[in-house]
Each structure stands twice: as C-alpha cells, then as structure tokens.
Design an enzyme around this catalytic site. Structure first.
Site, PDB file in Angstrom:
ATOM      1  N   TYR A   1       0.854  -1.174   0.000  1.00 19.18           N
ATOM      2  CA  TYR A   1       0.000   0.000   0.000  1.00 19.18           C
ATOM      3  C   TYR A   1       0.897   1.234   0.000  1.00 19.18           C
ATOM      4  O   TYR A   1       1.427   1.634   1.029  1.00 19.18           O
ATOM      5  CB  TYR A   1      -0.960  -0.034   1.199  1.00 19.18           C
ATOM      6  CG  TYR A   1      -2.130  -0.935   0.901  1.00 19.18           C
ATOM      7  CD1 TYR A   1      -1.946  -2.316   0.835  1.00 19.18           C
ATOM      8  CD2 TYR A   1      -3.381  -0.419   0.606  1.00 19.18           C
ATOM      9  CE1 TYR A   1      -2.989  -3.159   0.500  1.00 19.18           C
ATOM     10  CE2 TYR A   1      -4.428  -1.253   0.276  1.00 19.18           C
ATOM     11  CZ  TYR A   1      -4.227  -2.615   0.223  1.00 19.18           C
ATOM     12  OH  TYR A   1      -5.253  -3.448  -0.114  1.00 19.18           O
TER      13      TYR A   1
ATOM     14  N   LYS B   1       2.970 -15.676  -0.721  1.00 20.50           N
ATOM     15  CA  LYS B   1       3.488 -15.929  -2.068  1.00 20.50           C
ATOM     16  C   LYS B   1       5.004 -16.082  -1.949  1.00 20.50           C
ATOM     17  O   LYS B   1       5.784 -15.465  -2.701  1.00 20.50           O
ATOM     18  CB  LYS B   1       3.083 -14.756  -2.979  1.00 20.50           C
ATOM     19  CG  LYS B   1       3.346 -14.962  -4.447  1.00 20.50           C
ATOM     20  CD  LYS B   1       2.422 -15.958  -5.119  1.00 20.50           C
ATOM     21  CE  LYS B   1       2.791 -16.130  -6.575  1.00 20.50           C
ATOM     22  NZ  LYS B   1       2.183 -17.328  -7.199  1.00 20.50           N
TER      23      LYS B   1
ATOM     24  N   ASP C   1      -2.403 -17.610  -4.731  1.00 19.82           N
ATOM     25  CA  ASP C   1      -3.158 -17.903  -5.962  1.00 19.82           C
ATOM     26  C   ASP C   1      -3.954 -19.208  -5.810  1.00 19.82           C
ATOM     27  O   ASP C   1      -5.146 -19.268  -6.135  1.00 19.82           O
ATOM     28  CB  ASP C   1      -2.236 -17.949  -7.186  1.00 19.82           C
ATOM     29  CG  ASP C   1      -0.902 -18.626  -6.929  1.00 19.82           C
ATOM     30  OD1 ASP C   1      -0.594 -18.932  -5.766  1.00 19.82           O
ATOM     31  OD2 ASP C   1      -0.162 -18.878  -7.901  1.00 19.82           O
TER      32      ASP C   1
ATOM     33  N   ASP D   1      -6.790  -8.200   1.834  1.00 14.09           N
ATOM     34  CA  ASP D   1      -7.857  -7.319   1.353  1.00 14.09           C
ATOM     35  C   ASP D   1      -8.653  -8.018   0.243  1.00 14.09           C
ATOM     36  O   ASP D   1      -9.883  -8.074   0.252  1.00 14.09           O
ATOM     37  CB  ASP D   1      -7.216  -6.027   0.828  1.00 14.09           C
ATOM     38  CG  ASP D   1      -8.223  -4.925   0.584  1.00 14.09           C
ATOM     39  OD1 ASP D   1      -9.369  -5.050   1.050  1.00 14.09           O
ATOM     40  OD2 ASP D   1      -7.867  -3.930  -0.072  1.00 14.09           O
TER      41      ASP D   1
ATOM     42  N   ASP E   1     -12.658  -9.785   0.503  1.00  7.72           N
ATOM     43  CA  ASP E   1     -13.797  -9.419  -0.360  1.00  7.72           C
ATOM     44  C   ASP E   1     -14.405 -10.698  -0.954  1.00  7.72           C
ATOM     45  O   ASP E   1     -15.624 -10.845  -1.060  1.00  7.72           O
ATOM     46  CB  ASP E   1     -13.368  -8.492  -1.498  1.00  7.72           C
ATOM     47  CG  ASP E   1     -13.548  -7.016  -1.148  1.00  7.72           C
ATOM     48  OD1 ASP E   1     -13.468  -6.687   0.049  1.00  7.72           O
ATOM     49  OD2 ASP E   1     -13.762  -6.193  -2.066  1.00  7.72           O
TER      50      ASP E   1
HETATM   51  P1  NAD Z   1     -17.123  -1.270  -3.727  1.00  3.99           P
HETATM   52  O1  NAD Z   1     -16.685  -2.203  -2.662  1.00  3.99           O
HETATM   53  O2  NAD Z   1     -17.602   0.062  -3.296  1.00  3.99           O
HETATM   54  O3  NAD Z   1     -18.265  -1.965  -4.616  1.00  3.99           O
HETATM   55  C1  NAD Z   1     -18.067  -3.186  -5.302  1.00  3.99           C
HETATM   56  C2  NAD Z   1     -19.428  -3.772  -5.705  1.00  3.99           C
HETATM   57  O4  NAD Z   1     -20.098  -4.248  -4.542  1.00  3.99           O
HETATM   58  C3  NAD Z   1     -20.352  -2.732  -6.348  1.00  3.99           C
HETATM   59  O5  NAD Z   1     -21.139  -3.377  -7.314  1.00  3.99           O
HETATM   60  C4  NAD Z   1     -21.232  -2.279  -5.197  1.00  3.99           C
HETATM   61  O6  NAD Z   1     -22.496  -1.807  -5.593  1.00  3.99           O
HETATM   62  C5  NAD Z   1     -21.340  -3.565  -4.363  1.00  3.99           C
HETATM   63  N1  NAD Z   1     -21.506  -3.255  -2.932  1.00  3.99           N
HETATM   64  C6  NAD Z   1     -20.557  -2.752  -2.107  1.00  3.99           C
HETATM   65  N2  NAD Z   1     -21.069  -2.570  -0.896  1.00  3.99           N
HETATM   66  C7  NAD Z   1     -22.339  -3.011  -0.931  1.00  3.99           C
HETATM   67  C8  NAD Z   1     -23.394  -3.069   0.028  1.00  3.99           C
HETATM   68  N3  NAD Z   1     -23.231  -2.664   1.302  1.00  3.99           N
HETATM   69  N4  NAD Z   1     -24.596  -3.549  -0.358  1.00  3.99           N
HETATM   70  C9  NAD Z   1     -24.781  -3.955  -1.616  1.00  3.99           C
HETATM   71  N5  NAD Z   1     -23.838  -3.936  -2.582  1.00  3.99           N
HETATM   72  C10 NAD Z   1     -22.628  -3.442  -2.225  1.00  3.99           C
HETATM   73  O7  NAD Z   1     -15.886  -1.112  -4.714  1.00  3.99           O
HETATM   74  P2  NAD Z   1     -15.641  -0.017  -5.852  1.00  3.99           P
HETATM   75  O8  NAD Z   1     -16.939   0.330  -6.545  1.00  3.99           O
HETATM   76  O9  NAD Z   1     -14.553  -0.566  -6.660  1.00  3.99           O
HETATM   77  O10 NAD Z   1     -15.066   1.240  -5.072  1.00  3.99           O
HETATM   78  C11 NAD Z   1     -15.832   2.405  -4.847  1.00  3.99           C
HETATM   79  C12 NAD Z   1     -15.000   3.402  -4.059  1.00  3.99           C
HETATM   80  O11 NAD Z   1     -14.774   2.899  -2.734  1.00  3.99           O
HETATM   81  C13 NAD Z   1     -13.603   3.700  -4.633  1.00  3.99           C
HETATM   82  O12 NAD Z   1     -13.350   5.093  -4.490  1.00  3.99           O
HETATM   83  C14 NAD Z   1     -12.671   2.896  -3.754  1.00  3.99           C
HETATM   84  O13 NAD Z   1     -11.376   3.433  -3.710  1.00  3.99           O
HETATM   85  C15 NAD Z   1     -13.387   3.026  -2.420  1.00  3.99           C
HETATM   86  N6  NAD Z   1     -13.069   2.013  -1.401  1.00  3.99           N
HETATM   87  C16 NAD Z   1     -13.095   2.441  -0.116  1.00  3.99           C
HETATM   88  C17 NAD Z   1     -12.877   1.550   0.912  1.00  3.99           C
HETATM   89  C18 NAD Z   1     -12.945   2.055   2.326  1.00  3.99           C
HETATM   90  O14 NAD Z   1     -13.368   3.158   2.562  1.00  3.99           O
HETATM   91  N7  NAD Z   1     -12.536   1.279   3.284  1.00  3.99           N
HETATM   92  C19 NAD Z   1     -12.649   0.191   0.626  1.00  3.99           C
HETATM   93  C20 NAD Z   1     -12.664  -0.240  -0.702  1.00  3.99           C
HETATM   94  C21 NAD Z   1     -12.879   0.687  -1.722  1.00  3.99           C
END
Ligand code: NAD
Length: 365
Positions: free
Chosen positions: A130, A183, A216, A240, A244
């Site tokens: 990171y 890895k 992997d 991370d 997910d």
């Molecule tokens: P995301 O995790 O926000 O979403 C990924 C997918 O999962 C999307 O389709 C979204 O609609 C769905 N999703 C996520 N949370 C959900 C919920 N609670 N209920 C239903 N569906 C849900 O990932 P992204 O779209 O790639 O990232 C969006 C923003 O968030 C980016 O700016 C990224 O940098 C940021 N981000 C922040 C954090 C954090 O604050 N800890 C973590 C990861 C990503």
C-alpha cells in the site's frame, strides 16, 4: 461508551444511519449509555473544510472509546498536498490499527455460494503493498519515466510478528486452526519473512494446527471448500482481496463486517467501498457496517471487562442472523427491504429479546 461516527461517501451516510439506529437500540436494551458523535470526512469534509480529514479529528478519536468509519471514495483522493487524504489509511496508521479482522460466514436460510462456512481473515493493516502507508515520508510509488512506474512493498518483522500473534490468539478462541496465506515461492524474502514469522509465532500456542497456502491457489481452495478454514492470516493486499471474496461467498460483499484493531484503539469499518453505483438509492446492505459496529462493542466489552457490551454485540449478530433467515433484508441477499428498513428491522430485533446461539463472535485479538 463514546463512539465517533464518520459517515463517509457514497452509500456511507445511508449504512451509517442504519447502523446508528441499531446501536441506539442496543444501548437502550443493554444500558450501554452510548454517545454517538458525528463528524464529516471524505467529500463532505473536503467541500466544507478543504480537507477530507481535519487534523483535529485524530484527537477527538483518540479521546473516544471507538470509531465507526463509513466507506470513503478513496479512488478520488489523489493529492494529499491539497487535502485529499485517504481517511482509512489516516486512522489505521495514526492509531496503529495493525490487525484488520474480517469474519465471513453463512447464515441459515441464506446459503452461501459454496456451502456453509465460518471463517475469519486477519489481515496486516499498516504496511505491505500500500504505497500510501509504507514510507515514513513520501510515497511508495515512483514514476521513474513517464512510462515506467515502480511500486514498493514494505514488509517488516515487527508487523509480521504482531499480526501473526493476533491471528494465533484469535484462532485459539475458535477452532484452533491457522492458515497462512502468502506468495513465498516468488516473493522469497518478503513473504518468506512473513511465513517464517507466522510459523515461529504459532509455536507459542500449543494445540494450534497450522498450514500454509500460496495466495493464488488459495482462491481455488476457498471457493472449492471454504468450510475447511478457520482463521486465515495474510499480508495487507492479499488479505484485502481474499476477504472481499470470502464476504461475497457468504452471500454478498454487503455482509462483510470488519474491525481494525490495535493495542489501544479500534475502528469499525465495512469491508467494502463507497459503492457509487448504488449510492443514494436506499438499496445498499447495511449489515456489513452493523456487524462491524457489533465487533467494536465486543472489543470494548473485552478490553474494559464490561460484559454487557459483548452481550450487545452478540445480540446484534443474532438479530442479523434472524433478519437474514426471515428474508428481512436488502436485495443483494434476496430481500425486499431498503437500507433503512433493513436496519430498522435489525434494530427492532435487538430491542426484542433475541438470544444468541452463534459461536463465532469471539473476535477480540
Ligand atoms: P465497492 O466495494 O464500493 O463496490 C463493489 C461492488 O459491490 C459494487 O457493485 C457495489 O455496488 C457492491 N456493494 C458494495 N457494498 C455493498 C453493500 N453494502 N450492499 C450492496 N452492494 C454493495 O468497490 P468499488 O466500486 O470498486 O469502489 C468504490 C469506491 O470505494 C472507490 O473510491 C474505492 O477506492 C473506495 N473504497 C473504499 C474503501 C474504504 O473506505 N474502506 C474500501 C474499498 C474501496
């Protein structure tokens, strides 16, 4: 208990509002005397104060008993010199929240995508791949020429050892099985140190079964048979990505609770991001942040030796399980409810007597 609440961006304000409702219900039933103090972070703060995180917030959080940080639009925040700080990194590093504990499990009535399971990913939180947190000064990504980038990963023995012990302690409270994900076949020095540190730490825990899997191959194993895992320890980025996946395998990314823990502070944060594609529509699943807040209560109860907080955490988790079983949930897990209604249903169940029958809620590291 004094909790600072930072709603964040995208779906953050919606899921934070639902979570606050559940916490108020828990406070009433278990006499927790919760005080929730809300401040802006992310875009709202940038607009109002010219920075995504005001410096004085750190002292406010340090003086409080816990922090709830909603997801923020970190992808948008590129220029620290102009106030665009990543709030997540800011609090994890400043408060030394080195362990990111991310449980994933299936629920009765809502089978996971690959059968039933109950595991926890323990992810190192303060260094690794990171770029914004692995240097004392400057950034771990370098533009060597307009067409050449070098991204640096930092691995230190101290961080390996402390995350290894956190994972071992947690595994000993669960099914005494630790899986190290790495890895080391390619990153022989960095992941070699991580693997050795974890193996060495595990020797201090008699009865702990330990195995290790290349990251992997782990993607295949966890999809094939997630039930064979108990506690999984990984470096920052691998953990991370893996967490997910395990959240989605449990039914939805929106079920992924997450607690960032250090020796003195803890921060509840959903495992997912700010989900701009569904923001403002009242469709986001609030369970991720609700479970994260329940973990924060349990942590507080354990560190302060105040049993009613842990009891409240278990009651929230039991209410989530009941709501999912009864289909009183958001659309991502097949339910008909919006974000606020799903939160209100869980809050009502917390207020009614909802006995805990669940085993995994022992997450204090
Ligand atoms: P995301 O995790 O926000 O979403 C990924 C997918 O999962 C999307 O389709 C979204 O609609 C769905 N999703 C996520 N949370 C959900 C919920 N609670 N209920 C239903 N569906 C849900 O990932 P992204 O779209 O790639 O990232 C969006 C923003 O968030 C980016 O700016 C990224 O940098 C940021 N981000 C922040 C954090 C954090 O604050 N800890 C973590 C990861 C990503």
């Amino acid at each position: 208990m004094h909790i600072v609440v930072l709603p964040g961006d995208g779906i953050g304000p919606e899921i934070t509002a639902a979570t606050s409702g559940v916490l108020r219900a828990a406070s009433e039933r278990f006499q927790l005397d919760l005080r929730l103090e809300e401040h802006a972070v992310g875009h709202a703060s940038l607009q109002q104060f010219g920075t995504t995180v005001r410096p004085e917030l750190l002292d406010v959080v340090r003086a409080a008993d816990g922090l709830i940080l909603g997801p923020t639009a970190t992808f948008d925040f590129k220029d620290e010199a102009h106030g665009e700080i990543n709030p997540s990194r800011h609090f994890r590093k400043s408060l030394e929240l080195y362990a990111n504990v991310r449980p994933a499990r299936t629920y009765a009535g809502r089978p996971g995508r690959c059968g039933d399971f109950d595991l926890v990913v323990v992810r190192e939180n303060t260094e690794g791949f990171y770029a914004d947190r692995n240097m004392e000064q400057g950034n771990g990504e370098l533009l060597v020429t307009p067409d050449v980038v070098i991204s640096l990963r930092r691995i230190t023995r101290l961080c390996c050892e402390r995350i290894a012990h956190a994972a071992c302690r947690l595994a000993m409270k669960r099914r005494s099985h630790l899986t190290i994900v790495h890895k080391a076949n390619v990153l022989k020095i960095g992941d070699g140190m991580f693997l050795d540190s974890c193996r060495e730490a595990a020797k201090a825990y008699p009865g702990l079964a330990v195995d290790d899997i290349l990251v992997d191959a782990m993607m295949a194993h966890v999809v094939r048979s997630p039930d064979r895992f108990d506690v999984i320890v990984a470096t920052n980025m691998f953990g991370d990505i893996l967490s997910d996946l395990t959240a989605e395998l449990s039914g939805s990314l929106g079920l992924g609770g997450s607690l960032n823990v250090g020796d003195r502070h803890a921060m509840a944060q959903a495992a997912h991001g700010s989900a701009p594609d569904i923001a403002g529509q009242d469709v986001a699943n609030p369970v991720s942040l609700i479970l994260s807040a329940a973990l924060l209560l349990a942590w507080h109860g354990e560190t302060r030796r105040a049993g009613r907080y842990a009891e409240a955490g278990r009651a929230i988790e039991a209410a989530v399980a009941k709501a999912l079983r009864e289909g009183r949930a958001t659309r991502d897990v097949g339910g008909p409810l919006g974000t606020l209604a799903a939160g209100a249903a869980i809050a009502a169940m917390v207020q009614a007597d909802c006995p805990s029958v669940l085993g995994f809620f022992k997450l204090q590291t």
